[in-house]
Write a protein that holds these residues in place. Structure first.
Motif, PDB file in Angstrom:
ATOM      1  N   LYS A  91      41.027  28.813  28.556  1.00 44.89           N
ATOM      2  CA  LYS A  91      40.918  29.322  29.931  1.00 44.89           C
ATOM      3  C   LYS A  91      41.477  30.747  30.002  1.00 44.89           C
ATOM      4  N   THR A  92      42.591  30.974  29.345  1.00 49.41           N
ATOM      5  CA  THR A  92      43.190  32.301  29.326  1.00 49.41           C
ATOM      6  C   THR A  92      42.240  33.308  28.676  1.00 49.41           C
ATOM      7  N   HIS A  93      41.613  32.901  27.585  1.00 45.87           N
ATOM      8  CA  HIS A  93      40.676  33.770  26.881  1.00 45.87           C
ATOM      9  C   HIS A  93      39.467  34.102  27.758  1.00 45.87           C
ATOM     10  N   GLU A  94      38.931  33.106  28.440  1.00 47.30           N
ATOM     11  CA  GLU A  94      37.770  33.332  29.302  1.00 47.30           C
ATOM     12  C   GLU A  94      38.118  34.264  30.457  1.00 47.30           C
ATOM     13  N   GLU A  95      39.309  34.121  31.028  1.00 47.96           N
ATOM     14  CA  GLU A  95      39.743  35.031  32.095  1.00 47.96           C
ATOM     15  C   GLU A  95      39.877  36.454  31.565  1.00 47.96           C
ATOM     16  N   PHE A  96      40.386  36.582  30.348  1.00 45.36           N
ATOM     17  CA  PHE A  96      40.538  37.894  29.734  1.00 45.36           C
ATOM     18  C   PHE A  96      39.185  38.555  29.517  1.00 45.36           C
ATOM     19  N   ILE A  97      38.219  37.805  29.005  1.00 46.96           N
ATOM     20  CA  ILE A  97      36.871  38.330  28.776  1.00 46.96           C
ATOM     21  C   ILE A  97      36.237  38.738  30.103  1.00 46.96           C
ATOM     22  N   ALA A  98      36.406  37.922  31.148  1.00 45.87           N
ATOM     23  CA  ALA A  98      35.841  38.244  32.462  1.00 45.87           C
ATOM     24  C   ALA A  98      36.465  39.518  33.024  1.00 45.87           C
ATOM     25  N   ALA A  99      37.769  39.702  32.815  1.00 41.70           N
ATOM     26  CA  ALA A  99      38.438  40.909  33.298  1.00 41.70           C
ATOM     27  C   ALA A  99      37.921  42.142  32.572  1.00 41.70           C
TER      28      ALA A  99
ATOM     29  N   ALA B 257      30.935  55.992  36.643  1.00 43.76           N
ATOM     30  CA  ALA B 257      30.336  57.053  35.841  1.00 43.76           C
ATOM     31  C   ALA B 257      28.997  57.505  36.434  1.00 43.76           C
ATOM     32  N   LYS B 258      28.304  56.613  37.106  1.00 42.30           N
ATOM     33  CA  LYS B 258      27.023  56.954  37.735  1.00 42.30           C
ATOM     34  C   LYS B 258      27.218  57.681  39.067  1.00 42.30           C
ATOM     35  N   GLY B 259      28.480  57.768  39.524  1.00 39.96           N
ATOM     36  CA  GLY B 259      28.756  58.489  40.768  1.00 39.96           C
ATOM     37  C   GLY B 259      29.061  57.577  41.940  1.00 39.96           C
ATOM     38  N   GLY B 260      29.210  56.298  41.722  1.00 39.30           N
ATOM     39  CA  GLY B 260      29.516  55.370  42.803  1.00 39.30           C
ATOM     40  C   GLY B 260      30.967  55.470  43.236  1.00 39.30           C
ATOM     41  N   LYS B 261      31.255  54.933  44.412  1.00 41.61           N
ATOM     42  CA  LYS B 261      32.617  54.960  44.944  1.00 41.61           C
ATOM     43  C   LYS B 261      33.321  53.643  44.601  1.00 41.61           C
ATOM     44  N   LEU B 262      34.613  53.761  44.340  1.00 39.76           N
ATOM     45  CA  LEU B 262      35.408  52.576  44.023  1.00 39.76           C
ATOM     46  C   LEU B 262      35.522  51.653  45.225  1.00 39.76           C
ATOM     47  N   SER B 263      35.504  52.221  46.422  1.00 35.89           N
ATOM     48  CA  SER B 263      35.629  51.410  47.638  1.00 35.89           C
ATOM     49  C   SER B 263      34.391  50.554  47.887  1.00 35.89           C
ATOM     50  N   ASP B 264      33.259  50.899  47.288  1.00 38.87           N
ATOM     51  CA  ASP B 264      32.031  50.117  47.468  1.00 38.87           C
ATOM     52  C   ASP B 264      32.036  48.836  46.631  1.00 38.87           C
ATOM     53  N   LEU B 265      32.873  48.790  45.607  1.00 39.84           N
ATOM     54  CA  LEU B 265      32.897  47.633  44.708  1.00 39.84           C
ATOM     55  C   LEU B 265      33.696  46.482  45.310  1.00 39.84           C
ATOM     56  N   PRO B 266      33.322  45.251  44.951  1.00 43.59           N
ATOM     57  CA  PRO B 266      34.127  44.103  45.404  1.00 43.59           C
ATOM     58  C   PRO B 266      35.455  44.081  44.629  1.00 43.59           C
ATOM     59  N   PRO B 267      36.447  43.413  45.170  1.00 40.40           N
ATOM     60  CA  PRO B 267      37.729  43.348  44.447  1.00 40.40           C
ATOM     61  C   PRO B 267      37.568  42.564  43.152  1.00 40.40           C
ATOM     62  N   PRO B 268      38.389  42.860  42.154  1.00 41.78           N
ATOM     63  CA  PRO B 268      38.272  42.126  40.887  1.00 41.78           C
ATOM     64  C   PRO B 268      38.645  40.665  41.071  1.00 41.78           C
ATOM     65  N   PRO B 269      38.128  39.803  40.197  1.00 45.23           N
ATOM     66  CA  PRO B 269      38.456  38.375  40.337  1.00 45.23           C
ATOM     67  C   PRO B 269      39.948  38.154  40.114  1.00 45.23           C
ATOM     68  N   PRO B 270      40.527  37.272  40.909  1.00 45.60           N
ATOM     69  CA  PRO B 270      41.963  37.029  40.750  1.00 45.60           C
ATOM     70  C   PRO B 270      42.240  36.279  39.440  1.00 45.60           C
ATOM     71  N   SER B 271      43.308  36.643  38.804  1.00 44.59           N
ATOM     72  CA  SER B 271      43.693  35.929  37.586  1.00 44.59           C
ATOM     73  C   SER B 271      44.864  35.020  37.931  1.00 44.59           C
ATOM     74  N   SER B 272      44.800  33.831  37.419  1.00 44.29           N
ATOM     75  CA  SER B 272      45.876  32.884  37.696  1.00 44.29           C
ATOM     76  C   SER B 272      46.482  32.441  36.373  1.00 44.29           C
ATOM     77  N   ASN B 273      47.798  32.428  36.335  1.00 43.37           N
ATOM     78  CA  ASN B 273      48.501  31.968  35.147  1.00 43.37           C
ATOM     79  C   ASN B 273      49.347  30.772  35.558  1.00 43.37           C
ATOM     80  N   PRO B 274      49.026  29.576  35.083  1.00 46.98           N
ATOM     81  CA  PRO B 274      49.771  28.397  35.516  1.00 46.98           C
ATOM     82  C   PRO B 274      51.214  28.397  35.029  1.00 46.98           C
ATOM     83  N   ASP B 275      51.532  29.247  34.061  1.00 49.46           N
ATOM     84  CA  ASP B 275      52.907  29.297  33.569  1.00 49.46           C
ATOM     85  C   ASP B 275      53.818  30.088  34.489  1.00 49.46           C
TER      86      ASP B 275
END
Length: 178
Positions: free
Chosen positions: A100-108, A120-138
């Motif tokens: 699960k940790t590895h899959e979250e890392f790959i997704a990030a 790089a194409k000239g888009g704005k950072l504010s137009d992007l959705p927020p990154p997926p939250p990462s959860s660490n059960p430890d």
């Protein structure tokens, strides 16, 4: 005339020679350790040398003394066969879900690459959705601020966070909603 590469015999290192062991006739040898002493000091030395020669000295373990009182103390091997006494007394750590940790890392990483390509194409950072939250059960969640910490950091943070004024409700009624 001498060339610049020729060794100089005037250097201090050129004068150094190996000193041979000088045997003095006026010294007597200790029967326990073989060292040589003057006749009037030999008896006193042999009395002491006979007592200390019988004692078995403990082997000094520098690592043991260096890690006493630190987090490494639990990991230092002890005993004649390298058994760790700390492992048997320490509480068992929960098994980590590496997949699960590895899959979250790959997704990030994929999200970060897509973000970089979009920017790089000239888009704005504010137009992007927020990154997926990462959860660490430890991680342990702070009851006061909701942030998550590993066990050692949580033990330090939670008592401090309990005393911070910004975590307390304001005097004089419920907080206003926006």
């Amino acid at each position: 005339s001498k060339s610049a590469t020729a060794p100089l015999n005037t250097r201090p290192s050129a004068k150094q020679t190996v000193k041979s062991a000088v045997v003095r006739d006026d010294l007597a040898e200790c029967k326990y350790c073989g060292r040589r002493f003057a006749q009037d000091r030999l008896q006193k030395h042999e009395d002491i040398c006979s007592k200390t020669g019988k004692k078995k000295r403990k082997v000094y373990d520098a690592t043991k003394h260096r890690v006493v009182g630190t987090e490494l103390e639990g990991y230092v091997l002890r005993g004649p066969r390298g058994r760790s006494t700390a492992k048997s007394t320490a509480k068992q750590t929960p098994k980590k879900d590496w997949r699960k940790t590895h899959e979250e890392f790959i997704a990030a990483i994929r999200t970060a690459k897509q973000t970089q390509a979009y920017l790089a194409k000239g888009g704005k950072l504010s137009d992007l959705p927020p990154p997926p939250p990462s959860s660490n059960p430890d991680y342990v969640q702070c009851p006061h601020c909701g942030r998550r910490f590993n066990q050692a950091a949580a033990e330090r943070h939670v008592p401090k966070c309990a005393t911070f004024q910004f975590n307390k409700p304001k005097q004089g009624g419920p907080p206003k909603r926006r």
